[in-house]
Scaffold this active site. Structure first.
Site, PDB file in Angstrom:
ATOM      1  N   GLU A 287       0.819  -1.210   0.000  1.00 28.00           N
ATOM      2  CA  GLU A 287       0.000   0.000   0.000  1.00 28.00           C
ATOM      3  C   GLU A 287       0.854   1.261   0.000  1.00 28.00           C
ATOM      4  O   GLU A 287       0.623   2.191  -0.797  1.00 28.00           O
ATOM      5  CB  GLU A 287      -0.936   0.008   1.224  1.00 28.00           C
ATOM      6  CG  GLU A 287      -1.814   1.237   1.323  1.00 28.00           C
ATOM      7  CD  GLU A 287      -2.827   1.310   0.188  1.00 28.00           C
ATOM      8  OE1 GLU A 287      -2.678   2.204  -0.675  1.00 28.00           O
ATOM      9  OE2 GLU A 287      -3.740   0.477   0.158  1.00 28.00           O
ATOM     10  N   ASP A 291       1.052   4.111  -2.952  1.00 30.54           N
ATOM     11  CA  ASP A 291       0.675   5.507  -2.712  1.00 30.54           C
ATOM     12  C   ASP A 291       1.798   6.469  -3.076  1.00 30.54           C
ATOM     13  O   ASP A 291       1.551   7.546  -3.625  1.00 30.54           O
ATOM     14  CB  ASP A 291       0.268   5.695  -1.248  1.00 30.54           C
ATOM     15  CG  ASP A 291      -1.032   4.980  -0.907  1.00 30.54           C
ATOM     16  OD1 ASP A 291      -1.779   4.641  -1.840  1.00 30.54           O
ATOM     17  OD2 ASP A 291      -1.297   4.757   0.290  1.00 30.54           O
ATOM     18  N   SER A 484      -7.629   2.313  -3.629  1.00 32.01           N
ATOM     19  CA  SER A 484      -6.386   2.848  -3.078  1.00 32.01           C
ATOM     20  C   SER A 484      -5.402   3.204  -4.184  1.00 32.01           C
ATOM     21  O   SER A 484      -4.438   3.925  -3.932  1.00 32.01           O
ATOM     22  CB  SER A 484      -5.743   1.852  -2.115  1.00 32.01           C
ATOM     23  OG  SER A 484      -5.537   0.631  -2.768  1.00 32.01           O
TER      24      SER A 484
END
Length: 566
Positions: A287, A291, A484
């Protein structure tokens, strides 16, 4: 006998000395135990609870008006964001509230610390036995069958009647953790094949239908490759649950997929609550890498800060969600954009606590920060939950003071089936949705009737690519999927617009939604196909205009530039 009598007399004296606090009234109550939890046993009397008290904020209606004024195109105050001191003046609790609550705590031999810039949050630690007496509560151990996690909570609590209007809530009490709340909303389908890094012109190559790269996004959305110039225009990336962003993986990513940028391009690190960012390959987080790679690698040249929230939470079981906002509110110049790829089901959090967090987003938005969150990966069933008969909205996407980002897929974009969307059960439809949402509900007709709150705030607001997105982890490329992916991509577009605005002597965009639902709506690519199944239904269908699958659509950079006045 005599020592016991003295002890009893001291207790009576203490209670009688403060009769103003003796009359208790129930303050919050949960009617049922959340789905998936079971009551296990009484909480151990000596277990220490870290409690937080939210004091009533002085003028949130005034702050909301100020936020809308500075965020609405055409308003005389548009772009004139508030200072730290101006925001705190709206939020700061009255001196009477501070005095009364501290007097109540002191009478029970409790000393609290202030943990927010405006002084509206207090914290203290006491054992369960004392908490049960203080709050007329019944703290109990609840277990989550699927994960085995245990939480100490009460289904109701009370406060002295004299503190009504001074205390907003005590936490954690009736709010249950969502055991899936902060898991990265990412899947890893398969390793990707090597692909051309650069795309010439704006034609979208067929390969982008199976693997999404920064070059694909540049072609799809018209995102510029020229480097940003404004050092004050910071893009913040939230990091939670020991997800760490790896610089070596960013270098590999840039070499492979953005060779036009220096491979030495780095992000800066900010930490709170004992946060860190170790760089061993084994510590790299899927993650966090996603990002960072899709902010640094898309918002070319924009200063990017990874904000690592550790495990020493000051906000209890909010696990840093409030801490990170308070951390940024303390800064004289917070980031112009903040993207977060974590969330939870709205029904696991108390209405009062959800409102407090939403108000914190309002404060940061008034300062000029665009706050973006991934909308969730369970379609209409919340945070990837299939156990539902009515639709489960996610939080904070239901909060009207942030921008919720859904997901699309394909070169001819359609809704990603997992794209979280729906309607809040806590927050009413905001004024900026007064045209777009009723139009959708009319077109929807009786579909899914009774399964959602037709008067609630609809989400997501916008969307971006979210499937088969190529990233690097531990030196290897792989594909990931989820909203995400979409949130950092859309945040990068806003950061690049802000760079040009600041260069032109204008204010950054700040809270986006009043702009997006008015001037900005025609600058987005309307997605009209696909749906977001869940709860044993097909979910909501995407339609012309706003819909609770893809929002208003995906970005068109050239049109957005015009819409923001560039």
């Amino acid at each position: 006998m005599f020592p016991k009598f003295l002890l009893f007399a001291a207790f009576v004296a203490s209670a009688c000395a403060n009769p103003v606090f003796r009359s208790m009234v129930q303050h919050e109550q949960r009617e049922t135990i959340p789905d998936g939890f079971v009551k296990t046993s009484a909480a151990p009397a000596d277990k220490v609870l870290n409690l937080r008290i939210a004091l009533t904020q002085s003028d949130m209606a005034g702050l909301e008006k100020a936020l809308m004024d500075v965020s609405t195109p055409g308003n005389a105050l548009y772009g004139q964001h508030l200072s730290k001191e101006e925001v705190e003046a709206f939020v700061k609790p009255s001196s009477e509230s501070v005095s009364l609550v501290n007097e109540w705590l002191s009478s029970n031999d409790i000393t609290a610390q202030t943990i927010s810039p405006a002084g509206d949050w207090l914290q203290f630690s006491i054992p369960v036995s004392k908490a049960n007496t203080l709050l007329d509560a019944d703290f109990t151990v609840f277990s989550h069958a699927e994960t085995g996690k245990q939480f100490v909570r009460t289904l109701a609590y009370s406060i002295p009647a004299s503190l009504q209007g001074h205390v907003d809530l005590v936490h954690p009490t009736i709010t249950f953790d969502n055991p899936f709340a902060h898991l990265p909303v990412v899947s890893v389908p398969k390793p990707s094949a090597a692909l051309p890094a650069n795309v010439t012109g704006r034609a979208v190559p067929a390969s982008c239908g199976s693997t999404v790269t920064p070059a694909c996004l540049q072609a799809l959305y018209g995102i510029p490759t020229t480097r940003a110039t404004q050092s004050s225009n910071v893009l913040g990336v939230s990091g939670f649950i020991d997800q760490f962003a790896n610089q070596a993986d960013l270098t590999s990513f840039l070499k492979a997929l953005r060779p036009d940028l220096p491979s030495t391009t780095a992000f800066t690190l900010a930490t709170l609550d004992g946060g860190s960012n170790p760089q061993q390959a084994s510590e790299a987080g899927v993650e966090a890498n996603l990002d960072i790679q899709y902010t640094v690698g898309v918002a070319s040249g924009v200063p990017t800060t990874f904000i690592s929230v550790g495990d020493n939470f000051q906000d209890g079981n909010l696990e840093g969600f409030l801490d990170i906002i308070n951390f940024l509110l303390k800064e004289s110049n917070p980031p112009h954009v903040l993207t977060t790829s974590y969330g939870q089901n709205e029904n696991t959090i108390s209405r009062s606590l959800a409102n407090q967090l939403c108000n914190a987003y309002m404060q940061l938005g008034a300062r000029g920060t665009s706050i973006l969150f991934a909308s969730g990966d369970g379609g209409v069933s919340g945070s990837q939950s299939g156990r539902c008969t009515t639709f489960l909205p996610t939080f904070p996407s239901g909060c009207p003071f942030m921008t919720s980002v859904g997901a699309t897929t394909g070169t001819t974009e359609t809704a990603a089936t997992f794209s979280g969307g729906g309607f809040s059960n806590f927050f009413a439809r905001p004024s900026y949705q007064s045209t777009a949402v009723p139009a959708y509900l009319t077109a929807l007709g009786s579909t899914n009737s009774g399964k959602f709150n037709t008067s609630g705030r609809g989400f997501p607001d916008v969307s971006a690519q979210g499937q088969n997105v190529e990233i690097f982890v531990a030196g290897k490329s792989e594909l990931v999927a989820g909203t995400s992916c979409s949130s950092p991509i859309f945040a990068s577009v806003i950061a690049l617009l802000n760079d040009e605005l600041v260069a032109a002597g204008k204010s950054p965009l700040g809270f986006l939604n009043p702009f997006l639902y008015s001037t900005g709506a025609s600058a987005l690519n309307d997605i009209t196909t696909g749906d977001n199944p869940g709860c044993n239904t097909n979910g909501f269908p995407a339609k012309a205009g706003w819909d609770p699958v893809t929002g208003l659509g995906t970005p068109n950079f050239a049109k957005l530039k015009t819409a923001v006045g560039l």
